[in-house]
Design a protein around this motif. Structure first.
Motif, mmCIF file in Angstrom:
data_model
loop_
_atom_site.group_PDB
_atom_site.id
_atom_site.type_symbol
_atom_site.label_atom_id
_atom_site.label_comp_id
_atom_site.label_asym_id
_atom_site.label_seq_id
_atom_site.Cartn_x
_atom_site.Cartn_y
_atom_site.Cartn_z
ATOM 1 N N THR A 165 1.299 -1.246 0.270
ATOM 2 C CA THR A 165 0.161 0.590 0.077
ATOM 3 C C THR A 165 1.027 1.110 0.260
ATOM 4 O O THR A 165 0.155 2.223 -0.006
ATOM 5 C CB THR A 165 -1.337 -0.042 1.294
ATOM 6 O OG1 THR A 165 0.125 0.234 2.624
ATOM 7 C CG2 THR A 165 -1.659 -1.271 1.512
ATOM 8 N N LEU A 166 2.348 1.308 0.324
ATOM 9 C CA LEU A 166 3.146 2.134 0.119
ATOM 10 C C LEU A 166 3.296 2.672 -1.140
ATOM 11 O O LEU A 166 3.564 1.900 -2.173
ATOM 12 C CB LEU A 166 4.322 2.389 0.676
ATOM 13 C CG LEU A 166 4.219 2.780 1.933
ATOM 14 C CD1 LEU A 166 6.524 2.050 2.487
ATOM 15 C CD2 LEU A 166 3.920 3.601 2.889
ATOM 16 N N PRO A 207 6.794 16.180 5.927
ATOM 17 C CA PRO A 207 5.020 15.635 6.364
ATOM 18 C C PRO A 207 4.802 15.097 5.403
ATOM 19 O O PRO A 207 4.258 15.765 4.392
ATOM 20 C CB PRO A 207 4.868 16.985 7.487
ATOM 21 C CG PRO A 207 5.971 18.212 7.211
ATOM 22 C CD PRO A 207 6.790 17.997 6.133
ATOM 23 N N GLY A 208 3.711 13.666 5.515
ATOM 24 C CA GLY A 208 3.315 13.880 4.645
ATOM 25 C C GLY A 208 3.729 12.642 3.760
ATOM 26 O O GLY A 208 2.692 12.077 2.840
ATOM 27 N N THR A 209 4.765 12.308 3.577
ATOM 28 C CA THR A 209 5.571 11.543 2.668
ATOM 29 C C THR A 209 5.474 9.793 3.774
ATOM 30 O O THR A 209 5.963 9.013 2.386
ATOM 31 C CB THR A 209 6.818 12.667 2.262
ATOM 32 O OG1 THR A 209 7.327 12.219 3.578
ATOM 33 C CG2 THR A 209 6.769 13.350 1.842
ATOM 34 N N ALA A 379 -0.017 12.331 1.356
ATOM 35 C CA ALA A 379 -0.676 12.092 2.013
ATOM 36 C C ALA A 379 -1.793 13.522 1.398
ATOM 37 O O ALA A 379 -3.185 13.182 1.562
ATOM 38 C CB ALA A 379 -0.637 13.534 3.171
HETATM 39 N N1 ATP Z 1 4.087 6.716 0.435
HETATM 40 C C1 ATP Z 1 2.840 6.592 0.654
HETATM 41 N N2 ATP Z 1 2.194 6.126 0.378
HETATM 42 C C2 ATP Z 1 0.743 5.855 1.065
HETATM 43 N N3 ATP Z 1 0.151 6.502 1.183
HETATM 44 C C3 ATP Z 1 0.873 7.824 1.790
HETATM 45 C C4 ATP Z 1 2.116 8.044 1.839
HETATM 46 N N4 ATP Z 1 2.836 9.087 2.397
HETATM 47 C C5 ATP Z 1 1.629 9.153 3.339
HETATM 48 N N5 ATP Z 1 0.729 8.707 2.834
HETATM 49 C C6 ATP Z 1 -0.746 8.248 3.641
HETATM 50 O O1 ATP Z 1 -1.013 9.692 3.857
HETATM 51 C C7 ATP Z 1 -1.266 9.909 5.804
HETATM 52 C C8 ATP Z 1 0.326 10.441 5.996
HETATM 53 O O2 ATP Z 1 0.998 9.456 5.655
HETATM 54 P P1 ATP Z 1 2.858 9.421 7.334
HETATM 55 O O3 ATP Z 1 2.052 9.656 8.509
HETATM 56 O O4 ATP Z 1 2.575 8.822 7.122
HETATM 57 O O5 ATP Z 1 3.755 11.405 7.070
HETATM 58 P P2 ATP Z 1 4.600 10.924 7.659
HETATM 59 O O6 ATP Z 1 5.575 11.003 6.638
HETATM 60 O O7 ATP Z 1 5.490 10.068 9.623
HETATM 61 O O8 ATP Z 1 4.246 12.296 8.587
HETATM 62 P P3 ATP Z 1 5.288 13.784 8.768
HETATM 63 O O9 ATP Z 1 6.498 13.645 9.400
HETATM 64 O O10 ATP Z 1 4.165 14.813 9.148
HETATM 65 O O11 ATP Z 1 5.448 12.640 10.825
HETATM 66 C C9 ATP Z 1 -0.904 7.791 6.338
HETATM 67 O O12 ATP Z 1 -2.107 7.667 6.591
HETATM 68 C C10 ATP Z 1 -1.183 7.436 4.465
HETATM 69 O O13 ATP Z 1 -2.622 7.535 3.999
#
Ligand code: ATP
Ligand code: MG
Length: 412
Positions: A165-166, A207-209, A379
Motif C-alpha cells: 500500500t506504500l 511531512p505526509g510522505t 498524503a
Molecule cells: N508513501 C505513501 N504511500 C501511501 N500513503 C501515504 C504515503 N505517504 C503518506 N500517505 C498517507 O498519508 C497519511 C500520512 O502519512 P504518514 O503519517 O506516514 O506521513 P509522515 O511522513 O510520517 O508525516 P510526518 O512527517 O508528519 O510524521 C498516511 O496515513 C497515508 O494514508
C-alpha cells in the motif's frame, strides 16, 4: 491363584524386558519450555508453532484458540496428545507433556521419539527444519505489539500499511524490502563478521510522505514488535539504557522527529548547559526537549549495551535531515538513509489502484505532466482520492485542479 501369580510374574518380567528392548530401539529427546535456571528455551516455541500447523491436519485432539481482535484460529497439540510426523520417509513421534506443580507454573515440554537407527541420519537436519519452519510460522502469526513511551504497556499493533500500500518509487521499495530480508536472514553473517545483529534506518522527508506508514509496513513485513520511544519522556541517558534492556529481540525501536525531541545539533552547547546547575538553567532545561544527550543516544544504538539483544531495527525519522548532527549521519551509524519525498507518477498510480481501483485512465497522462514539480505529498494526493473515491474521473479532475493551483502558487 498360585498359578495366576506365576503367570502374572512371568508376563510382567517379559513385558518389562520387551519395553526395555523397545526403548533401546528408540531414542527420545525432550524439549522443555525452560532450561535449568529459568532460561527460556528458544527451541520450544519453534516446536510449538511447528506442531500447531501439523495439529490442524493430523492431531486427534487439539486445542483451539482465537484472540478477540483477530479472525485467525490457532491450533495447539492438546496435553498428552501424540502425533506422528513423516520426514524424508522416516517416522518421528511427538508428544506434548504438562506436569502440574504445586505453587509453581506448570512444567511444559515436548518429547520427540524416533528409531535409534534413524537418529544419526535425521536428528540434526530434522531439528533445523523444525526450527526454521516454527520461526517462520511464528513470524506470520505473531501478534505484533506496539509499546509506548516507557515500554511498560503494549497494545496489539494492527496497522494496515504494508509495502503493497506504500506509494514509493518501485526501485526504492525493492531496495528496502531486499535489505530487510537480508537482515532477517543474516544471523550467520552477523555472527561470522562479529557484528551485533541490528540495523539502523533513517527516514527523512517532508511531512505526509509516508515515514510513519513505512514503519508500520516494516513491522508488518518483519513481524517485529514496535517500541515507540518518546525521547522527551526519558529523563536521562541512564533511563534510556534501562529502556533498551527491556526491549525484546525481534523489535523495531522508533524515535520519531528526532530533531525535535533532542537538541542534537550542537553537542558542545549541550554539555555546557548540562554542567551548569543554576535554578534558571534547570528551569530552562525542563522547557528543553529531553535530558538525553547525543552521546547517550549514540551509545543507545551503538554502544556495548546495544548488543544485549539481537535482531533489532532502529528507525529514526526527521523532516529536516540538515538539522541533525553529522555524528548521527556518519557511515555505519544509520545503515540506510531513506528519502521519502513528494509523490511521483508511479507512486500516484499505486494510490489510484488502491483508492480508486483504476489501473489506466484518460486523465493519467495529464496527471503525469502536472505532477512533475508540483511538490504534492502522497498524503495530499490520498486525501483527494479518498474524498472522491466513488467517482474516479471526479477524483482525477479534482487532483488535476489541485496540482495546477499548487504549481500556480509556487510560480507566482
Ligand atoms: N508513501 C505513501 N504511500 C501511501 N500513503 C501515504 C504515503 N505517504 C503518506 N500517505 C498517507 O498519508 C497519511 C500520512 O502519512 P504518514 O503519517 O506516514 O506521513 P509522515 O511522513 O510520517 O508525516 P510526518 O512527517 O508528519 O510524521 C498516511 O496515513 C497515508 O494514508
Ligand atoms: Mg510521521
Amino acid at each position: 491363584s498360585e498359578i495366576w501369580d506365576v503367570c502374572f510374574g512371568f508376563a510382567k518380567s517379559h513385558l518389562s524386558f520387551l519395553s526395555t528392548y523397545l526403548n533401546k530401539l528408540h531414542s527420545s529427546f525432550y524439549i522443555y519450555e525452560y532450561d535449568e535456571g529459568f532460561v527460556r528455551n528458544d527451541l520450544y516455541p519453534c516446536v510449538k508453532w511447528h506442531l500447531s500447523s501439523l495439529s490442524s491436519a493430523h492431531a486427534s485432539a487439539a486445542t483451539l484458540f482465537s484472540a478477540s481482535d483477530t479472525s485467525k484460529i490457532r491450533f495447539r497439540l492438546a496435553e498428552d496428545e501424540a502425533l506422528m510426523e513423516m520426514f524424508d520417509g522416516v517416522a518421528v513421534w511427538w508428544q506434548h507433556h504438562v506436569k502440574r506443580r504445586q505453587d509453581e507454573d506448570d512444567e511444559r515440554y515436548f518429547s520427540l521419539r524416533m528409531r535409534a537407527s534413524h537418529r544419526q541420519l535425521l536428528l540434526g537436519r530434522f531439528l533445523n527444519y523444525v526450527r526454521a519452519h516454527g520461526k517462520e510460522l511464528e513470524l506470520q502469526n505473531r501478534e505484533k505489539q506496539l509499546y509506548t513511551s516507557d515500554f511498560s504497556r503494549s497494545i496489539p499493533f494492527h496497522h494496515p500499511a504494508t509495502f503493497d500500500t506504500l506509494a514509493l518509487d518501485p526501485v526504492q521499495k525493492q531496495e528496502i524490502v531486499d535489505d530487510l530480508r537480508e537482515f532477517m536472514e543474516g544471523e550467520e553473517f552477523y555472527k561470522r563478521a562479529g557484528r551485533t545483529w541490528k540495523r539502523g534506518y533513517l527516514l527523512y522527508g517532508p511531512p505526509g510522505t509516508g515515514k510513519s506508514s513505512m514503519i508500520a509496513a516494516i513491522s508488518n513485513f518483519t513481524g517485529y514488535d514496535v517500541y515507540d520511544l518518546e525521547l522527551t519522556a526519558v529523563s536521562n541517558n541512564n533511563d534510556l539504557r534501562q529502556l533498551l534492556m527491556i526491549t525484546t529481540n525481534k523489535s523495531i525501536i522508533v524515535i520519531e522527529d528526532i530533531d525535535c525531541s533532542l537538541d542534537l545539533s550542537d553537542r558542545a552547547n549541550k554539555s555546557v548547559s548540562q554542567s551548569t546547575n543554576s535554578k534558571e538553567d534547570i528551569g530552562k532545561k525542563e522547557l528543553e526537549t529531553s535530558h538525553v544527550t547525543l552521546s547517550g543516544l549514540l551509545n543507545f544504538t551503538d554502544g556495548l549495551w546495544s548488543c544485549c539483544g539481537s535482531e533489532r531495527i532502529f528507525i529514526f525519522t526527521t523532516n529536516h535531515i540538515g538539522k541533525l548532527d553529522p555524528a548521527l549521519l556518519r557511515a555505519g551509524r544509520m545503515d540506510m538513509h531513506i528519502l521519502l519525498s513528494y509523490c511521483t507518477f508511479s507512486a500516484f498510480k499505486l494510490l489510484a489502484k488502491n483508492y480508486l481501483e483504476v489501473l489506466e485512465h484518460d486523465l493519467f497522462a495529464e496527471v503525469e505532466r502536472e505532477m512533475e514539480g508540483a511538490n504534492f505529498t502522497p498524503a495530499a494526493v490520498s486525501e483527494i482520492l479518498i474524498q472522491h473515491r466513488k467517482n474516479a474521473t471526479a477524483a482525477l479532475e479534482n487532483l488535476l485542479a489541485a496540482l495546477k493551483s499548487a504549481k500556480f502558487n509556487t510560480c507566482s
